[in-house]
Enzyme design. Structure first.
Site, PDB file in Angstrom:
ATOM      1  N   HIS A  70      56.536 -41.782 -14.505  1.00 54.22           N
ATOM      2  CA  HIS A  70      55.721 -40.589 -14.226  1.00 54.22           C
ATOM      3  C   HIS A  70      55.345 -40.420 -12.758  1.00 54.22           C
ATOM      4  O   HIS A  70      54.954 -39.328 -12.354  1.00 54.22           O
ATOM      5  CB  HIS A  70      54.418 -40.614 -15.041  1.00 54.22           C
ATOM      6  CG  HIS A  70      54.644 -40.557 -16.525  1.00 54.22           C
ATOM      7  ND1 HIS A  70      55.376 -39.559 -17.122  1.00 54.22           N
ATOM      8  CD2 HIS A  70      54.223 -41.382 -17.525  1.00 54.22           C
ATOM      9  CE1 HIS A  70      55.405 -39.771 -18.434  1.00 54.22           C
ATOM     10  NE2 HIS A  70      54.724 -40.880 -18.699  1.00 54.22           N
ATOM     11  N   ASP A 103      66.128 -42.218 -20.825  1.00 54.87           N
ATOM     12  CA  ASP A 103      64.716 -42.518 -21.009  1.00 54.87           C
ATOM     13  C   ASP A 103      64.351 -42.426 -22.491  1.00 54.87           C
ATOM     14  O   ASP A 103      64.413 -41.349 -23.082  1.00 54.87           O
ATOM     15  CB  ASP A 103      63.927 -41.475 -20.186  1.00 54.87           C
ATOM     16  CG  ASP A 103      62.462 -41.800 -20.051  1.00 54.87           C
ATOM     17  OD1 ASP A 103      61.859 -42.208 -21.061  1.00 54.87           O
ATOM     18  OD2 ASP A 103      61.916 -41.636 -18.940  1.00 54.87           O
ATOM     19  N   ASP A 105      61.369 -43.790 -23.692  1.00 56.38           N
ATOM     20  CA  ASP A 105      59.906 -43.824 -23.780  1.00 56.38           C
ATOM     21  C   ASP A 105      59.487 -42.591 -24.598  1.00 56.38           C
ATOM     22  O   ASP A 105      60.215 -41.603 -24.635  1.00 56.38           O
ATOM     23  CB  ASP A 105      59.380 -43.709 -22.335  1.00 56.38           C
ATOM     24  CG  ASP A 105      57.904 -44.004 -22.165  1.00 56.38           C
ATOM     25  OD1 ASP A 105      57.585 -45.083 -21.639  1.00 56.38           O
ATOM     26  OD2 ASP A 105      57.076 -43.135 -22.524  1.00 56.38           O
ATOM     27  N   SER A 126      66.349 -37.450 -21.223  1.00 54.88           N
ATOM     28  CA  SER A 126      65.086 -37.953 -21.769  1.00 54.88           C
ATOM     29  C   SER A 126      64.901 -37.504 -23.215  1.00 54.88           C
ATOM     30  O   SER A 126      65.079 -36.336 -23.534  1.00 54.88           O
ATOM     31  CB  SER A 126      63.922 -37.442 -20.902  1.00 54.88           C
ATOM     32  OG  SER A 126      62.685 -37.908 -21.392  1.00 54.88           O
ATOM     33  N   PHE A 127      64.572 -38.471 -24.091  1.00 58.15           N
ATOM     34  CA  PHE A 127      64.231 -38.188 -25.485  1.00 58.15           C
ATOM     35  C   PHE A 127      62.726 -38.416 -25.592  1.00 58.15           C
ATOM     36  O   PHE A 127      62.256 -39.526 -25.321  1.00 58.15           O
ATOM     37  CB  PHE A 127      64.952 -39.156 -26.425  1.00 58.15           C
ATOM     38  CG  PHE A 127      66.458 -39.052 -26.354  1.00 58.15           C
ATOM     39  CD1 PHE A 127      67.166 -38.302 -27.280  1.00 58.15           C
ATOM     40  CD2 PHE A 127      67.167 -39.719 -25.346  1.00 58.15           C
ATOM     41  CE1 PHE A 127      68.555 -38.208 -27.212  1.00 58.15           C
ATOM     42  CE2 PHE A 127      68.556 -39.636 -25.279  1.00 58.15           C
ATOM     43  CZ  PHE A 127      69.250 -38.876 -26.215  1.00 58.15           C
ATOM     44  N   ASP A 193      56.506 -47.335 -26.158  1.00 56.78           N
ATOM     45  CA  ASP A 193      55.497 -46.531 -26.857  1.00 56.78           C
ATOM     46  C   ASP A 193      56.126 -45.584 -27.877  1.00 56.78           C
ATOM     47  O   ASP A 193      55.436 -44.849 -28.572  1.00 56.78           O
ATOM     48  CB  ASP A 193      54.601 -45.761 -25.860  1.00 56.78           C
ATOM     49  CG  ASP A 193      55.381 -45.097 -24.754  1.00 56.78           C
ATOM     50  OD1 ASP A 193      56.620 -45.039 -24.838  1.00 56.78           O
ATOM     51  OD2 ASP A 193      54.745 -44.616 -23.786  1.00 56.78           O
ATOM     52  N   TYR A 232      51.726 -49.466 -25.690  1.00 51.49           N
ATOM     53  CA  TYR A 232      50.268 -49.666 -25.680  1.00 51.49           C
ATOM     54  C   TYR A 232      49.747 -50.490 -26.839  1.00 51.49           C
ATOM     55  O   TYR A 232      48.564 -50.754 -26.920  1.00 51.49           O
ATOM     56  CB  TYR A 232      49.582 -48.287 -25.563  1.00 51.49           C
ATOM     57  CG  TYR A 232      50.129 -47.575 -24.348  1.00 51.49           C
ATOM     58  CD1 TYR A 232      49.688 -47.925 -23.064  1.00 51.49           C
ATOM     59  CD2 TYR A 232      51.184 -46.671 -24.457  1.00 51.49           C
ATOM     60  CE1 TYR A 232      50.252 -47.351 -21.938  1.00 51.49           C
ATOM     61  CE2 TYR A 232      51.752 -46.090 -23.333  1.00 51.49           C
ATOM     62  CZ  TYR A 232      51.284 -46.437 -22.083  1.00 51.49           C
ATOM     63  OH  TYR A 232      51.852 -45.890 -20.967  1.00 51.49           O
TER      64      TYR A 232
HETATM   65 ZN   LIG Z   1      55.179 -43.485 -22.275  1.00 50.42          ZN
END
Ligand SMILES: [Zn+2]
Length: 417
Positions: A70, A103, A105, A126-127, A193, A232
């Site tokens: 990010h 990606d 995530d 990105s997925f 995550d 997390y």
């Molecule tokens: Zn994330």
């Protein structure tokens, strides 16, 4: 800009950043003790991974402390302070024409997409969960701009995706991307995550389902940089990246966890693998098929494997101690062995004869020893005394050409990061 300069700038901007608290340092990006060292380790690890891949010292490099997708050029965001991924990709671009970024995530890989949004030298895929979810970007219609049009791919997902549906979207999309883009290096962000039971996430993947992506990407046998990212529910992050390290090594590990200092965190079952929950998968077959179809339409717009202009290679981020080029006499011919150590991805940059057999896009060219067959062939020929003096000179010339090509080959600087 050379990487050394980049590190200088990074260091300076980090000090600035720690002292003056720019945008978004506060809520999700607090300043903490050891922040500077944390950024150094995270970014340095990924950059060093790229250097190892560039030098063909490894097939797969892993930095679980990286993957902070990010962070923007001048903004910390979503627990990410320095975008190690962008720095690592810039390093790979010194030796690779096309780098693929993937990606998995649960969040959109916005920082990486933004950095390479206008170039065809990096394709970002990105997925992610999309719709009232951080960071809010990653719409299906965001496909890149200018020269980078169609080189950003976004698969927006709803809550509760399970192993089966994920595999059904991941494999065909990535197969098409590989076919159309033909990258020579891959960066895989393995944010955990997206696992079932994550404190911030809302997907329903098991570790096996998540790792299937690693397994699939590994099967293409391209230089691969594997990075961490979000995650997390800490015990599952540790489980996931342990298993994925084993997958990278193509090794089986038992489901029973060995006793360790943190054993109590893994109760009550003390197992490596996790079970999915009973949450509803809001990604219906109809929905995923529709998105898949739209992405395929975009991918069909791509020209096959775009090329790049030849330019000087910038210095490596990490100096190579094994070769002291200054000490070498530039007028002296170097041995084939020494020339072989000078890595230049020849496949698409040179018209010389020493391309490996099987055409220019032989991905095996990047593997260790890819140049060996030719060298071995030469050796055999000279052993058989079939080579006359003129031919031998020609061979030597081509090896010194090869050595020279290091300084003349490639890389178009990407302005972002
Ligand atoms: Zn994330």
């Amino acid at each position: 800009m050379m990487f050394g300069d980049q590190l200088d700038v990074l260091e300076k901007s980090l000090w600035f950043f720690c002292c003056f608290l720019p945008v978004n340092v506060g809520e999700d990006c607090p300043v903490f003790d050891g922040l500077f060292e944390f950024c150094q380790l995270s970014a340095g690890g990924s950059a060093a991974g790229s250097v190892k891949l560039n030098r063909q010292q490894t097939d797969i490099a892993v930095n679980w402390a990286g993957g902070l997708h990010h962070a923007k050029k001048s903004e910390a965001s979503g627990f990410c302070y320095v975008n190690d991924i962008v720095l690592a990709i810039l390093e790979l671009l010194k030796y690779h024409q096309r780098v693929l970024y993937i990606d998995i995530d649960i969040h959109h890989g916005d920082g990486v997409e933004e950095a390479f949004y206008t170039t065809d030298r990096v394709m970002t895929v990105s997925f992610h969960k999309y719709g009232e979810y951080f960071p809010g970007t990653g719409d299906l219609r965001d496909i890149g701009a200018g020269k980078g049009k169609y080189y950003a791919v976004n698969f927006p997902l709803r809550d509760g995706i399970d192993d089966e549906s994920y595999e059904q979207i991941f494999k065909p999309v990535m197969a098409k991307v590989m076919e159309m883009y033909q990258p020579s290096a891959v960066v895989l962000q393995c944010g955990a995550d997206s696992l079932s039971g994550d404190r911030l996430g809302c997907f329903n993947l098991t570790i096996r389902g998540h790792a299937k992506c690693v397994e699939y990407i590994r099967s293409f046998n391209l230089p691969l940089l594997m990075l961490g990212g979000g995650g997390y529910t800490i015990r599952n992050v540790a489980r996931c990246w342990t298993y994925e390290t084993a997958v990278a090594l193509d090794t089986d590990i038992p489901d029973e966890l060995p006793y360790n200092d943190y054993f109590e965190y893994f109760g009550p079952d003390f197992k490596l693998h996790i079970s999915p929950s009973n949450m509803t998968n809001q990604n219906t077959q109809e929905y995923t098929d529709k998105i898949k179809q739209r992405l395929f339409e975009n991918l069909r717009m791509l020209p096959h494997a775009p090329g790049v202009q030849m330019q000087a290679i910038p210095e490596d981020a990490v100096p190579d101690d094994t070769v002291d080029e200054d000490a070498e006499d530039p007028d002296k011919r170097i041995s084939i062995r020494a020339a072989d150590k000078r890595i230049a991805c020849e496949e698409e940059f040179s018209d010389s004869e020493d391309e490996g057999q099987g055409g220019r896009r032989n991905t095996a060219n990047h593997k260790k020893g890819a140049k060996r067959p030719k060298v071995d062939e030469d050796k055999k020929e000279s052993e058989e005394k079939k080579v006359d003096v003129k031919e031998e000179d020609k061979t030597k010339e081509s090896s010194s050409e090869k050595a020279e090509s290091k300084s003349t080959v490639k890389t178009e600087q990407t302005s972002s990061a």
